[in-house]
Design a protein around this motif. Structure first.
Motif, mmCIF file in Angstrom:
data_model
loop_
_atom_site.group_PDB
_atom_site.id
_atom_site.type_symbol
_atom_site.label_atom_id
_atom_site.label_comp_id
_atom_site.label_asym_id
_atom_site.label_seq_id
_atom_site.Cartn_x
_atom_site.Cartn_y
_atom_site.Cartn_z
ATOM 1 N N ASP A 197 5.712 5.770 -33.608
ATOM 2 C CA ASP A 197 4.340 5.737 -33.105
ATOM 3 C C ASP A 197 3.507 6.638 -34.013
ATOM 4 O O ASP A 197 3.670 7.854 -34.015
ATOM 5 N N LEU A 225 2.355 -0.567 -28.658
ATOM 6 C CA LEU A 225 3.754 -0.288 -28.318
ATOM 7 C C LEU A 225 4.503 -1.551 -27.900
ATOM 8 O O LEU A 225 5.647 -1.773 -28.317
ATOM 9 N N THR A 285 7.738 8.229 -29.630
ATOM 10 C CA THR A 285 6.431 7.868 -29.072
ATOM 11 C C THR A 285 5.987 8.845 -27.994
ATOM 12 O O THR A 285 6.811 9.517 -27.373
ATOM 13 N N GLY A 332 4.148 7.379 -25.647
ATOM 14 C CA GLY A 332 4.014 6.422 -24.558
ATOM 15 C C GLY A 332 2.602 5.982 -24.226
ATOM 16 O O GLY A 332 2.389 5.313 -23.231
ATOM 17 N N TRP A 347 0.418 -1.412 -20.639
ATOM 18 C CA TRP A 347 1.593 -0.691 -20.156
ATOM 19 C C TRP A 347 2.622 -1.649 -19.554
ATOM 20 O O TRP A 347 3.824 -1.537 -19.805
ATOM 21 N N THR A 403 4.349 -3.343 -22.303
ATOM 22 C CA THR A 403 5.283 -2.429 -22.964
ATOM 23 C C THR A 403 6.589 -2.330 -22.178
ATOM 24 O O THR A 403 7.676 -2.400 -22.756
ATOM 25 N N ASP A 410 10.619 11.664 -27.093
ATOM 26 C CA ASP A 410 9.362 11.828 -26.378
ATOM 27 C C ASP A 410 8.496 12.846 -27.107
ATOM 28 O O ASP A 410 8.780 14.035 -27.120
ATOM 29 N N GLU A 452 5.219 13.245 -26.429
ATOM 30 C CA GLU A 452 4.027 13.504 -25.623
ATOM 31 C C GLU A 452 3.773 15.014 -25.527
ATOM 32 O O GLU A 452 4.708 15.806 -25.407
ATOM 33 N N LYS A 466 5.058 8.789 -18.991
ATOM 34 C CA LYS A 466 5.281 7.428 -19.488
ATOM 35 C C LYS A 466 6.471 7.332 -20.449
ATOM 36 O O LYS A 466 7.212 6.341 -20.386
ATOM 37 N N PRO A 467 6.696 8.300 -21.319
ATOM 38 C CA PRO A 467 7.887 8.180 -22.180
ATOM 39 C C PRO A 467 9.188 8.097 -21.369
ATOM 40 O O PRO A 467 10.087 7.325 -21.694
ATOM 41 N N LEU A 471 9.424 4.639 -19.971
ATOM 42 C CA LEU A 471 9.782 3.717 -21.041
ATOM 43 C C LEU A 471 11.275 3.809 -21.358
ATOM 44 O O LEU A 471 11.954 2.794 -21.519
ATOM 45 N N HIS A 507 16.791 9.782 -23.176
ATOM 46 C CA HIS A 507 15.466 10.393 -23.336
ATOM 47 C C HIS A 507 15.639 11.827 -23.798
ATOM 48 O O HIS A 507 16.413 12.579 -23.215
#
Length: 170
Positions: A5, A75, A96, A98, A110, A113, A128, A130, A138-139, A142, A150
């Motif tokens: 991203d 995304l 990303t 997210g 969204w 995605t 992640d 963010e 959101k990550p 996702l 994650h």
């Protein structure tokens, strides 16, 4: 396979250098396994394949060095593009925050995605990126849709990178 991203949300917050560093560390770990790498940039109106399947680290590093930043975050399209490269030994690594804002199939970026993420059928790792001060969660959502491991970008170090890719590939 790497989805990076490089949209405005990364460029504005000057986190792109951290993202590129994380991807380079992940690349080193992946190439030590003698894998071919695909790099997809997630920015602008659509995802773009920067490097097709290659085992040549120099090609990948050059693409990352000149990776354009800014713009919107497609995304869903980037994930749809990644799905076309998924094969049996594939591992998808996505970096990303997210913040998807370009729809691909409906009017809801969204939802598109999450739908695209759920179609990724291989081991996956979501890094992640963010900003923790402005977290939307959101990550994590996702990663759940992808059935991915994650990890927060801030928590990555080189020793954990290889371990995470190995865990994702199991």
């Amino acid at each position: 396979m790497f989805i990076v991203d490089s949209s405005g949300s990364h460029a504005v917050q000057e986190r792109m250098s951290l993202v590129k560093g994380a991807v380079k560390g992940l690349l080193q770990a992946g190439l030590e396994r003698h894998d071919e790498i695909v790099v997809i940039a997630c920015r602008g109106g659509a995802g773009t394949v920067l490097v097709g399947p290659t085992p040549v680290l120099a090609d990948v590093e050059r693409a990352l060095e000149y990776l354009p930043t800014g713009g919107r975050t497609p995304l869903a399209h980037s994930l749809e593009l990644a799905a076309t490269y998924v094969s049996d030994p594939a591992v998808v690594v996505i970096v990303t925050d997210g913040h998807a804002n370009v729809p691909s199939r409906t009017d809801d970026p969204w939802a598109d995605t999450l739908t695209a993420a759920s179609s990724i059928r291989c081991p996956s790792l979501l890094v992640d990126s963010e900003d923790p001060q402005q977290s939307t969660g959101k990550p994590r959502q996702l990663a759940d849709a992808m059935r991915a491991i994650h990890v927060r970008l801030a928590d990555l170090d080189q020793a954990s990178v290889l371990r995470l890719i190995q865990e994702a590939a199991v």
